[in-house]
Design an enzyme around this catalytic site. Structure first.
Site, PDB file in Angstrom:
ATOM      1  N   SER A 163      79.151  12.125  51.134  1.00  0.00           N
ATOM      2  CA  SER A 163      80.063  12.737  50.157  1.00  0.00           C
ATOM      3  C   SER A 163      79.265  13.513  49.111  1.00  0.00           C
ATOM      4  CB  SER A 163      80.870  11.628  49.490  1.00  0.00           C
ATOM      5  OG  SER A 163      81.612  12.151  48.419  1.00  0.00           O
ATOM      6  N   GLY A 164      79.646  14.780  48.878  1.00  0.00           N
ATOM      7  CA  GLY A 164      78.885  15.662  48.000  1.00  0.00           C
ATOM      8  C   GLY A 164      78.710  15.158  46.574  1.00  0.00           C
ATOM      9  N   HIS A 165      79.765  14.559  46.000  1.00  0.00           N
ATOM     10  CA  HIS A 165      79.701  14.270  44.556  1.00  0.00           C
ATOM     11  C   HIS A 165      78.859  13.054  44.208  1.00  0.00           C
ATOM     12  CE1 HIS A 165      82.789  10.923  43.976  1.00  0.00           C
ATOM     13  NE2 HIS A 165      83.054  11.279  45.211  1.00  0.00           N
ATOM     14  N   GLN A 215      76.883   6.163  49.533  1.00  0.00           N
ATOM     15  CA  GLN A 215      76.081   5.807  48.353  1.00  0.00           C
ATOM     16  C   GLN A 215      74.588   6.015  48.577  1.00  0.00           C
ATOM     17  OE1 GLN A 215      76.891   4.766  45.225  1.00  0.00           O
ATOM     18  NE2 GLN A 215      79.092   4.880  45.581  1.00  0.00           N
ATOM     19  N   CYS A 256      91.972   0.139  40.088  1.00  0.00           N
ATOM     20  CA  CYS A 256      93.097   0.564  40.908  1.00  0.00           C
ATOM     21  C   CYS A 256      93.747   1.780  40.254  1.00  0.00           C
ATOM     22  CB  CYS A 256      94.093  -0.572  41.129  1.00  0.00           C
ATOM     23  SG  CYS A 256      94.938  -1.070  39.646  1.00  0.00           S
ATOM     24  N   THR A 308      91.197  25.821  56.207  1.00  0.00           N
ATOM     25  CA  THR A 308      90.272  26.841  55.701  1.00  0.00           C
ATOM     26  C   THR A 308      89.123  26.166  54.957  1.00  0.00           C
ATOM     27  OG1 THR A 308      92.105  28.371  55.504  1.00  0.00           O
ATOM     28  CG2 THR A 308      90.130  28.897  54.226  1.00  0.00           C
ATOM     29  N   ASN A 358      78.483   0.024  47.589  1.00  0.00           N
ATOM     30  CA  ASN A 358      78.724   0.781  46.362  1.00  0.00           C
ATOM     31  C   ASN A 358      78.791  -0.100  45.124  1.00  0.00           C
ATOM     32  OD1 ASN A 358      81.092   0.271  48.123  1.00  0.00           O
ATOM     33  ND2 ASN A 358      82.244   0.742  46.275  1.00  0.00           N
ATOM     34  N   GLY A 410      84.082  11.716  51.282  1.00  0.00           N
ATOM     35  CA  GLY A 410      83.679  10.515  52.000  1.00  0.00           C
ATOM     36  C   GLY A 410      84.869   9.783  52.614  1.00  0.00           C
ATOM     37  N   THR A 411      85.988   9.798  51.911  1.00  0.00           N
ATOM     38  CA  THR A 411      87.164   9.075  52.394  1.00  0.00           C
ATOM     39  C   THR A 411      87.629   9.644  53.733  1.00  0.00           C
ATOM     40  OG1 THR A 411      87.844   8.535  50.149  1.00  0.00           O
ATOM     41  CG2 THR A 411      89.565   8.471  51.847  1.00  0.00           C
TER      42      THR A 411
END
Ligand code: PLP
Length: 371
Positions: free
Chosen positions: A196-198, A176, A321, A234, A148, A69-70
């Site tokens: 984002s996959g996770h 999210q 953090c 790749t 989030n 996602g980042t």
């Protein structure tokens, strides 16, 4: 451990893991190769691209895989800003994830002007606020689909309309939201969308950026010709395949999981509300199904989280953090509800949590707050 921190990450779905395993072993070929083994892997990557596209109502040709996602957020902001051709103004909100906020700060260092919109006390960005901030040189607006921390769902469709009427591009960070609520790029009217996959039962370190056909976005990474020349490197084939499987599973069971998760969340909320000094944050009428964000007067977040941890319950405050220490939440500050003397706690429930786990968490919270 009772995991009530699904917004941080979700467990990998066993079927996604099964789908991934061959790509760590026999199917190890580079998807860009010109031989049979590589073509098989390429087909699996293309299939995953179709699954991701189906999951958000887009076309496979509009999906570009990223490292998460980042990267998708960074690319959406900087890649489209660099392609704007003269327009120098961007708009975002104060409650975005740092993947958006820090990308906007980087854009400022490249000479762009960024407006950071205020939100109301429920964490909602209004379409009216976007309209008032639009300028003749506004090129891009980025507002998240769901926050989030507090789970508030933003009025993206209305915002997109304002943005398009003014001739600018619309990006939404849907990290999210995807796999948790219905997401359709056409209904939302967005030009760019990050996922984002996770966050929906897929693996970590993989995500995607949807780029509507015809929208110009510059590369922010430079190298080979992968992802149709837009995102070199790749392909992470096991992760891409796992994400494809996970989004299909999440979307196939979306309604049922949404209902089940919200029922568990509401049960925890009802019990938490009865405790002294507890306030529920976010827009309770328009919120992600698993999110429950509380403030508790007279306690520190660290103390409550440590006690919960000691009782085997994982929850979180705003964001941690790098050192693991708790930072004060920019989201709670932007909502105007921050207080030095209050704890801010996020429970994020998953559809696999049980009633017993929810009741154990409620009991744990009661024992901490009622000493
Ligand atoms: N955007 C939002 C709203 C998020 O919650 C997160 C992760 O917590 C991200 C972006 C970053 O995603 P990733 O962890 O895949 O880099």
């Amino acid at each position: 451990m009772i995991n009530l921190d699904h917004a941080a990450t979700t467990p990998l779905h066993p079927d996604a893991l099964d789908a991934m395993l061959p790509y760590f072993g026999a199917e190890y070929a580079n998807a860009s190769g010109n031989y049979a083994d590589a073509r098989r892997v390429r087909r699996a990557v293309d299939e995953a691209r179709r699954e991701v596209a189906d999951g958000i109502g887009g076309c496979a040709s509009e999906i570009y895989f990223t490292s998460g996602g980042t990267e998708a957020d960074n690319w959406a902001i900087l890649g489209s800003a660099f392609a704007l051709n003269g327009k120098r103004h961007l708009i975002t909100s104060r409650i975005e994830h740092h993947a958006v906020l820090h990308a906007c700060a980087a854009a400022e260092r490249f000479g762009f002007d960024v407006t950071y919109l205020d939100v109301d006390d429920k964490g909602t960005v209004s379409a009216e606020a976007v309209r008032s901030a639009m300028r003749a040189d506004t090129g891009l607006v980025s507002v998240m689909l769901a926050n989030n921390e507090v789970g508030t769902i933003e009025p993206i469709r209305e915002i997109s309309e304002v943005v398009h009427n003014a001739g600018a591009l619309m990006h939404t960070d849907a990290v999210q939201a995807v796999g948790h609520i219905p997401v359709d790029v056409h209904e939302l009217g967005v030009d760019l969308l990050s996922l984002s996959g996770h966050k929906f039962g897929g693996p970590k370190g993989v995500g995607a950026l949807y780029i509507r056909a015809g929208v110009r976005v510059h590369n922010i990474l430079f190298g080979g010709a992968q992802e149709r020349g837009k995102r070199p490197g790749t392909e992470n084939t096991p992760a891409i395949v796992g994400m494809g499987k996970a989004i299909r599973i999440a979307c196939d069971s979306l309604e049922e999981n949404q209902r089940r998760t919200a029922a568990l969340r509401d049960r925890l909320q009802e019990q938490a509300k009865l405790l002294p000094g507890v306030r529920i944050n976010g827009n309770i009428d328009c919120r992600l199904p698993g999110h429950l964000h509380l403030s508790v007067n007279g306690f520190s977040s660290q103390m409550i989280l440590t006690r919960l941890d000691m009782m085997g319950i994982a929850a979180s405050a705003g964001s941690a953090c790098a050192s693991g220490a708790l930072e004060r939440s920019h989201v709670i500050a932007a909502m105007g509800i921050a207080d030095e003397n209050q704890a801010d706690i996020r429970f994020s429930i998953g559809h696999n949590n049980t009633l017993q786990e929810i009741d154990a968490a409620a009991q744990a919270l009661r024992s901490i707050l009622c000493k």
